[in-house]
Structures are given as structure tokens and as C-alpha cells.
Design an enzyme around this catalytic site. Structure first.
Site, PDB file in Angstrom:
ATOM      1  N   GLU A 282       0.824  -1.213   0.000  1.00 42.87           N
ATOM      2  CA  GLU A 282       0.000   0.000   0.000  1.00 42.87           C
ATOM      3  C   GLU A 282       0.860   1.266   0.000  1.00 42.87           C
ATOM      4  OE1 GLU A 282      -2.745  -0.699   3.309  1.00 42.87           O
ATOM      5  OE2 GLU A 282      -4.047  -1.809   1.933  1.00 42.87           O
ATOM      6  N   ASP A 361      -8.554  -8.980   3.783  1.00 44.43           N
ATOM      7  CA  ASP A 361      -8.300  -7.937   4.771  1.00 44.43           C
ATOM      8  C   ASP A 361      -9.396  -7.886   5.839  1.00 44.43           C
ATOM      9  OD1 ASP A 361      -7.134  -5.827   6.041  1.00 44.43           O
ATOM     10  OD2 ASP A 361      -7.710  -4.323   4.566  1.00 44.43           O
ATOM     11  N   GLU A 389     -12.604  -2.414  11.977  1.00 45.20           N
ATOM     12  CA  GLU A 389     -12.570  -1.664  10.718  1.00 45.20           C
ATOM     13  C   GLU A 389     -13.702  -2.065   9.773  1.00 45.20           C
ATOM     14  OE1 GLU A 389      -8.864  -1.971   8.602  1.00 45.20           O
ATOM     15  OE2 GLU A 389      -9.634  -0.895   6.851  1.00 45.20           O
TER      16      GLU A 389
END
Ligand code: GCW
Length: 674
Positions: A282, A361, A389
Site C-alpha cells: 500500500e 483484509d 474496521e
């Protein structure tokens, strides 16, 4: 070195002004000088032993019985393990119950501290101490928390306020820091990474003189509770701090720079556990830029830190985040295995690979990463996320321990026995000394630490589970409820029940059958079915008017083939693929029949309506707790449930409308779809 018990000058926040929650260590106020604690064979002045004694005195301050506690060294107890036993009448043979002697034995100070907290738990849960007999050893050698705290005080994926470690590019140390360390030790955590894996700006300077004094102080506080401090590292430090023009891990100048740097760091922070590294991920720098492998990068740092006993924890979250959505051959799920599997056996002994539980993820449902156990000659540890998240931002109730239990129990078939994820990440399967579990933590400086008071069950639960993977999700939930609240049995059961079903509820109203995503891009709360569908992130559901799902079989991306047999075949065939993951592995037509007899489209409708109803039920159930838990807790959680219900409704209606519009198939039950 001065231990932090001796430092009375810590002043940022005095305990008098203390207004944050004590979580599950909410002892009655005070400290008992009457409680007799005898320390045998351990050094009474050892910093960890002193913490254990002071904790006992606080916890038993209010106790009516006159206990005597002995902390004894016993070399036969396993590392960081303990025995807690009652000896009626004590060693002098008298038999009065009031004279029960409680004996904590351990071979090392961490074990003594964990035994202390075990005794405190038993006491707080109202167990009969006169017959207590508990013996434990940790399932995992490394039990870590990863903070994604940034030095400006923000927290990446933080849902509980700001950082309590950092503010305005500086480190904060106060009484809250000590309480944090106590909480972590009480659940068996022995390592904490304080800064975000995305290391930028001031965080790059954590390994410079600018921060050594404060880090040393922090590391001392942690050391009092048997916890090692770790730092996330910027792989490009030789450029950013050293002024070199590259950070190629095989370049002599770069290696020399790291040697000097790490020496400087360990001169000032001799207790440092090591570094956590996110490289080539990332947008973060890494060895790929120089045509080097992940092993080249990790081993270089491993070699440099080895003389100090430090370790390098290297994350495997490496994938192409600039994918073209039109490209159906590239599969993000494959990436971890593709990048790391061929290097198995090449990593040095003090390097450990940290692998997210799933190949994508932290979605609400994912298969287990095939890299876990796929690697057989490499130190590996499991990374999970208790920061919610993708699982409701600590607004929605989502007790994650049942998911973690499934992960740990997964049979990888990496060998004929001792082959579950729990076996692999504990080091049992392949005899690794470096092994364990890490969680991306869900804390912040909110007074209740976790935003939603009920999210503390995940904080507590992760630590307890990492220490003892045999505990059930229910046992852990019950412990947490008992320790945190003082409820009558019926309400205790009710709350445990709410926790235990919450993950399924969340799953029902969000993305179906393992497909994941469908979240609002960027922030990841709330639905946006196509939010990531035409993006660069490799996170697609591929729905059209006929069906949905990603073909990851041997005819598709081939991801299913990364598993050992029989898992590979099981996932490859939609008939044998576990249904809850069928859309992860297969593109399925809407009229496909599930085992229940429902069609896929009807399942999507039903589960979403059900999930929304269950969210409303949760909200209703919580009403019974008014007046039974502290009012501020009641109010906070009530407000969260109100938001959860709104969120569930939005998910339900958007997902159902989306698939109705794509498929043009009506709901059999004629409910309102938009
Ligand atoms: O996908 C992501 C999160 C990022 C996080 C990253 C990671 C810290 O959305 O916020 O970065 O995972 O795990 O590195």
C-alpha cells in the site's frame, strides 16, 4: 535501571483526577496493607514481582477473609505459565479456612504475574478460593498488540478517540500508560507495538535521539508488567534519516547505516523487543524497488538486530493495490502466498512473518490464509484485527472471539497431525520458538478505552485467547461479563448470549456468503455495494444480472489450489465448498439452491431481513440493563445500538435492492424491497 515504581514524579495526570474506566480490573477502591504476601525464591525487588504484589494488595483491599498469598519460584512450571493453588491451613498445618494460603508458583516473573492475575480473576468472579487449583502455560510464546497510532494523535482505523501514546508528534506518559500496561499484563500480553505500521513523518524519528528518553520511560513501564516495547519501522529510514540515496537491503552502505542505527537504538533502549515492518505494501517502501525479495529485506534487518536479541516481525500484507478492475486474472487473495511461499526456509531465525487471518483484509468472513501452514520452514504468527474496521467500527456489536476460534481450529493439512492454525502459529507444528498471535488493537483515549463499552470484550478476549487457545468463546465472554459488571445470573446469561450471536447478526445484514467488501470506500462503515467494484484495490464481487461471486477455482484465478488437499478440492467445488464461503470461491447464479432449499437470491433477502431484525432485538435486549450497569455505560451502549439499527437497516435495504434490481427476482415473501 530505575523501575517505574520508584518514579513518583510522573505528573501529567494524577490518579486523583482519574476518570477513565478500570475495565475488568475494577477493584473496590483502596489497597490492603493487611494482606500478607510472601515472595519466595524470586527477588522481592524484581520490577515484575513488585507489580504482582502491588496488584494483589489493590485487588484484595476489600476482602474480608485474611488470606495469605505466597509467590513461589518453581522451575518445573513452564515458561510464563503458573500454578495457583489453595493450601488449607497453610504450611503450619492448621485447618481454619480463614487461614487458607494461596500459592502462586511460576518459573519466571511473567508467570508469577499471570498467576497473580488468575488469582485476582478467580476472586473477582466469586470462585471458592479455598479449593482453587489452576495450572496454565501459554499456548503462544508471542502475544502482541499492534497499535496503529500515529504521532499526531490520530489512529488509523481507530474508533475510540485519539491515541493515548502520542499527541502533537510527541509521546505522552502518564498514569493512564501504567493502567494500560496493567490491563495488557492481566490478559497475558507480552509485547506491544506502539506505532502504526504505516510509518511516516515524526514516526520515522522514533529511532532517533529526539524520542529515546521518552521511549526508555515507556519501555520501563511496560517492563514492570512483563511487556516488551516494539516499534514499527520505516524501511526507507536510510534515505529519510540517513541521507542515503537508496534503501536497498543488499547495499553495503545501507547495511552499515542500519548497523549503526540499531546499535544506537539498543544502547538507549536495551529492552526493546524489535521491529514490525510493513514493506512493499500500500505504497510503503520495500525491497521490491531494488529487485530484492521480501526475505532479502527481512533478513538484512534480522542480522543487524540479532546481536541485541531483537526480532524482526515482517508483515505479509503485500499485494498489488493498483489493479485494473477489468483484469479478472489478477487475484489479490493469491498475493500473500505468491510472494512468500517460494521463500519458505530462507528467513533467518530471528525473523517472523506476520500473516493476516484471511487472504484479503479482515472481512466478516474469509477463508484462512493458505500461507499459514503453507510455510513449513519459517517462523510465522497470526494477525487478527479487534479494531472493528470492517466489522462495525465499535458502533455495531461484533464479538470476534468466535471468529478467532474458527480460525485457530482450521485444519490446514500441512502435516498429518498437529496441523491446525493454532498448532502452526503457536510453534507446535514445526517447532518454532518465535510464534504467536497479534491483534490490531481497538483502544483509544475514550474514557472507556474502546468506544463501545461492549467492545472491551474483544480486547479482553484476544489476550485471554492468545494465552490459552483452548478457552471457548463462551468461557471468555462469561469471564469478561463477570469481571466487568456485577449482574444477576439471568442478565449475565443474556449479555453472554448477545455477545455470542453478534458476529452472525453482523454477517447477516452485511456482505453475503464470504464475498466481503460492499462497504463505503475509505472509511469502511456502512454499505456501498459497488463502492469498491470499479476500484484499484482488487476487491470485487463481480455481480451481474445472472449471479455473483469470484471464480477462484482452477478454472478461475486458481486461488483454491493454494491450499493443501483435501481443502483445495473442497473449496474448488461449489457443492463441497462451505456455504458461508461459497461466493468467495465461486461465481454462482441467483437460482442456485443452497442446502436449506433456498435459492441464493432468496437467501440474500432472508438473511438481510433477519440480520436487521436481530439488530433490533439486540437493541431491545439492552434495555434490560438499565440500572444494572453504570448509567454512563448504559447510555453509551444504547446510543451505539441505535446507530447499529440504522446501519443494519441501510445495509439490508441497499443490499436487497441492489440484488433485486440486478436479478429482477422478487422476494418470495413479498417484503418491501426498493
Ligand atoms: O487495508 C488496510 C487498512 C489500512 C491498514 C492496512 C494494513 C495500516 O485499511 O488502514 O494500514 O490494512 O493492514 O497495513
Amino acid at each position: 535501571m530505575m523501575d517505574s515504581h520508584q518514579k513518583n514524579e510522573r505528573k501529567n495526570i494524577g490518579m486523583e483526577g482519574k476518570n477513565w474506566s478500570d475495565l475488568w480490573l475494577n477493584y473496590k477502591a483502596g489497597s490492603s496493607d493487611n494482606l500478607a504476601v510472601e515472595v519466595r525464591d524470586f527477588d522481592q525487588n524484581d520490577r515484575v514481582i513488585k507489580s504482582a504484589v502491588s496488584e494483589l494488595k489493590k485487588a484484595f483491599a476489600d476482602s474480608e477473609s485474611s488470606f495469605k498469598v505466597q509467590i513461589i519460584k518453581n522451575e518445573e512450571v513452564q515458561k510464563e505459565g503458573y500454578k495457583v493453588e489453595a493450601v488449607i491451613g497453610g504450611s503450619d498445618g492448621r485447618t481454619k479456612e480463614a487461614d487458607t494460603e494461596l500459592v502462586i508458583s511460576a518459573s519466571d516473573v511473567n508467570g508469577a504475574l499471570y498467576g497473580t492475575f488468575q488469582l485476582i480473576r478467580s476472586f473477582m468472579m466469586g470462585e471458592d478460593l479455598s479449593s482453587v487449583s489452576i495450572s496454565k502455560a501459554p499456548s503462544n510464546p508471542l502475544r502482541m498488540m499492534n497499535h496503529w497510532d500515529n504521532m499526531d494523535g490520530s489512529i488509523e482505523r481507530g474508533y475510540s478517540g485519539r491515541s493515548f501514546f502520542f499527541v502533537n508528534d510527541d509521546i505522552i506518559i502518564n498514569d493512564r500508560t501504567v493502567d494500560y500496561a496493567r490491563f495488557m499484563a492481566s490478559i497475558g500480553i507480552n509485547g506491544v507495538v506502539i506505532n502504526n505500521v504505516n510509518v511516516k513523518w515524526a514516526a520515522t524519528d522514533l529511532i532517533t535521539t529526539r524520542f529515546f528518553d521518552k521511549l526508555a520511560e515507556l519501555s520501563d513501564i511496560f517492563a514492570d508488567y512483563g511487556i516488551k516495547l516494539y516499534l514499527s519501522l520505516n524501511f526507507a529510514s536510510p534515505i529519510e534519516l540517513g541521507g542515503l540515496d537508496n534503501c536497498d537491503p543488499l547495499n553495503d552502505q545501507v547495511i552499515a547505516w542500519w548497523k549503526d542505527k540499531v546499535k544506537e537504538v539498543y544502547d538507549r533502549l536495551p529492552n526493546l523487543g524489535g521491529f514490525l515492518v510493513k514493506a512493499d505494501s500500500e505504497g510503503r517502501p520495500g525491497p521490491f524497488t531494488y529487485g530484492r525479495t521480501q526475505a532479502d529485506g527481512a533478513n538484512m534487518l534480522g542480522d543487524v538486530i540479532a546481536p541485541y536479541g531483537g526480532i524482526i516481525i515482517w508483515r505479509c500484507f503485500v499485494y498489488n493495490c493498483t489493479q485494473d478492475w477489468r483484469d479478472t486474472k489478477t487475484d489479490r487473495a493469491r498475493a500473500g502466498y505468491d510472494y512468500f511461499k517460494d521463500l519458505d526456509g530462507q528467513y533467518h531465525d530471528n525473523v517472523i512473518l506476520q500473516i493476516k487471518n484471511g487472504p484479503m483484509d479482515f472481512q466478516i468472513r474469509e477463508p484462512i490464509s493458505p500461507l499459514i501452514g503453507g510455510l513449513t520452514r519459517t517462523n510465522q504468527m497470526l494477525e487478527v484485527q479487534i479494531a472493528q474496521e470492517y466489522t462495525g467500527h465499535q458502533i455495531d456489536l461484533c464479538y470476534l472471539i468466535p471468529m478467532f476460534k474458527e480460525i485457530l481450529g482450521f485444519k490446514t493439512y500441512c502435516q498429518s497431525e498437529n496441523d491446525t492454525v493454532a498448532d502452526v502459529v503457536s510453534g507446535r507444528a514445526f517447532g518454532n520458538k518465535l510464534a504467536g498471535m497479534a491483534a490490531v488493537i481497538n483502544t483509544g483515549n475514550d474514557l472507556n478505552w474502546t468506544g463501545n463499552d461492549l467492545a472491551a470484550a474483544n480486547l479482553y478476549g484476544f489476550g485471554r485467547l492468545a494465552y490459552d487457545t483452548e478457552l471457548s468463546a463462551e468461557e471468555i465472554a462469561r469471564e469478561w461479563v463477570k469481571l466487568t459488571f456485577n449482574l444477576e445470573k439471568e442478565l449475565e446469561d443474556k449479555l453472554v448470549g448477545m455477545l455470542l450471536t453478534s458476529r452472525e447478526t453482523y454477517e447477516k445484514y452485511t456482505s453475503p456468503l464470504g464475498i466481503g467488501w460492499m462497504v463505503t470506500p475509505g472509511d469502511h462503515y456502512g454499505p456501498s455495494v459497488d463502492g469498491y467494484e470499479y476500484s484499484r484495490w482488487g476487491t470485487y464481487h463481480r455481480a451481474d444480472h445472472l449471479g455473483i461471486g469470484v471464480d477462484r477455482t482452477d478454472k478461475g484465478t486458481g486461488y483454491a489450489q493454494q491450499y493443501y488437499q483435501p481443502n483445495a478440492d473442497m473449496y474448488n467445488d461449489p457443492k463441497t465448498c462451505p456455504e458461508e464461503l461459497v461466493l468467495f470461491f465461486h461465481h454462482i447464479p441467483y437460482d442456485w439452491k443452497l442446502k436449506s432449499g433456498q435459492t441464493l437470491i432468496q437467501y440474500i433477502y432472508d438473511s438481510h431481513f433477519e440480520g436487521y431484525e436481530e439488530a433490533k432485538e439486540l437493541q431491545k435486549s439492552w434495555k434490560a440493563f438499565e440500572g444494572k450497569v453504570p448509567q454512563n455505560v448504559y447510555n453509551c451502549v444504547s446510543h451505539r445500538f441505535e446507530m447499529q439499527v440504522a446501519n443494519a437497516r441501510e445495509w439490508c435495504d441497499q443490499v436487497n435492492s441492489y440484488f433485486y434490481r440486478k436479478s429482477a427476482v422478487a422476494d418470495e415473501k413479498g417484503r418491501q424491497i426498493f
